[in-house]
Design a protein around this motif. Sequence first.
Motif, PDB file in Angstrom:
ATOM      1  N   VAL A   1      87.240  53.842  53.629  1.00  0.00           N
ATOM      2  CA  VAL A   1      86.498  52.884  54.442  1.00  0.00           C
ATOM      3  C   VAL A   1      86.158  53.565  55.757  1.00  0.00           C
ATOM      4  O   VAL A   1      86.909  54.402  56.245  1.00  0.00           O
ATOM      5  CB  VAL A   1      87.275  51.565  54.713  1.00  0.00           C
ATOM      6  CG1 VAL A   1      87.380  50.729  53.478  1.00  0.00           C
ATOM      7  CG2 VAL A   1      88.629  51.821  55.313  1.00  0.00           C
ATOM      8  N   SER A   2      85.015  53.215  56.277  1.00  0.00           N
ATOM      9  CA  SER A   2      84.582  53.721  57.574  1.00  0.00           C
ATOM     10  C   SER A   2      84.416  52.519  58.489  1.00  0.00           C
ATOM     11  O   SER A   2      83.836  51.510  58.082  1.00  0.00           O
ATOM     12  CB  SER A   2      83.255  54.466  57.418  1.00  0.00           C
ATOM     13  OG  SER A   2      82.771  54.880  58.677  1.00  0.00           O
ATOM     14  N   GLY A   3      84.938  52.618  59.687  1.00  0.00           N
ATOM     15  CA  GLY A   3      84.880  51.492  60.615  1.00  0.00           C
ATOM     16  C   GLY A   3      83.911  51.723  61.755  1.00  0.00           C
ATOM     17  O   GLY A   3      83.675  52.857  62.164  1.00  0.00           O
ATOM     18  N   THR A   4      83.355  50.620  62.246  1.00  0.00           N
ATOM     19  CA  THR A   4      82.546  50.634  63.456  1.00  0.00           C
ATOM     20  C   THR A   4      83.342  49.892  64.515  1.00  0.00           C
ATOM     21  O   THR A   4      83.851  48.796  64.258  1.00  0.00           O
ATOM     22  CB  THR A   4      81.194  49.923  63.221  1.00  0.00           C
ATOM     23  OG1 THR A   4      80.516  50.585  62.156  1.00  0.00           O
ATOM     24  CG2 THR A   4      80.338  49.963  64.474  1.00  0.00           C
ATOM     25  N   PHE A   5      83.466  50.501  65.680  1.00  0.00           N
ATOM     26  CA  PHE A   5      84.300  49.952  66.741  1.00  0.00           C
ATOM     27  C   PHE A   5      83.475  49.626  67.979  1.00  0.00           C
ATOM     28  O   PHE A   5      82.447  50.262  68.235  1.00  0.00           O
ATOM     29  CB  PHE A   5      85.416  50.941  67.108  1.00  0.00           C
ATOM     30  CG  PHE A   5      86.350  51.223  65.972  1.00  0.00           C
ATOM     31  CD1 PHE A   5      87.528  50.512  65.844  1.00  0.00           C
ATOM     32  CD2 PHE A   5      86.050  52.184  65.012  1.00  0.00           C
ATOM     33  CE1 PHE A   5      88.389  50.754  64.781  1.00  0.00           C
ATOM     34  CE2 PHE A   5      86.906  52.430  63.952  1.00  0.00           C
ATOM     35  CZ  PHE A   5      88.072  51.714  63.839  1.00  0.00           C
TER      36      PHE A   5
END
Length: 108
Positions: free
Chosen positions: A35-39
């Motif tokens: 999973v890749s997150g946007t913060f």
Amino acid sequence: MEIKIINLCDHEINIKDSNGKFWKLEPCEGEPARVSGTFAPAFYLGTIGVSRKVSTTNINLPPTTEGTMFVVSRAVAEANRGRKDLMFPGPQYFTDDGVKYCVGLEIC
């Protein structure tokens, strides 16, 4: 119905079952599920920035397939709590020979 278990991690997983038997799941053959997150910034503690995850994107996670359970990282499972086909390694230990194993699998 027989359930197929597929490891979507890039490392082998050794599982100790309730009878003390060890099961070995080989690493996935292709790219692992991630999973890749946007913060986004939330606030500062002095000069230290604290951020909040605002979205996640699945990478290499196949769709639900009847009769198949997937072993993924805890991060992938937690980002996809609505999926009942995702499991991750349970509590982890080492044998006297230094082999890492988990006791069972967990779901979210």
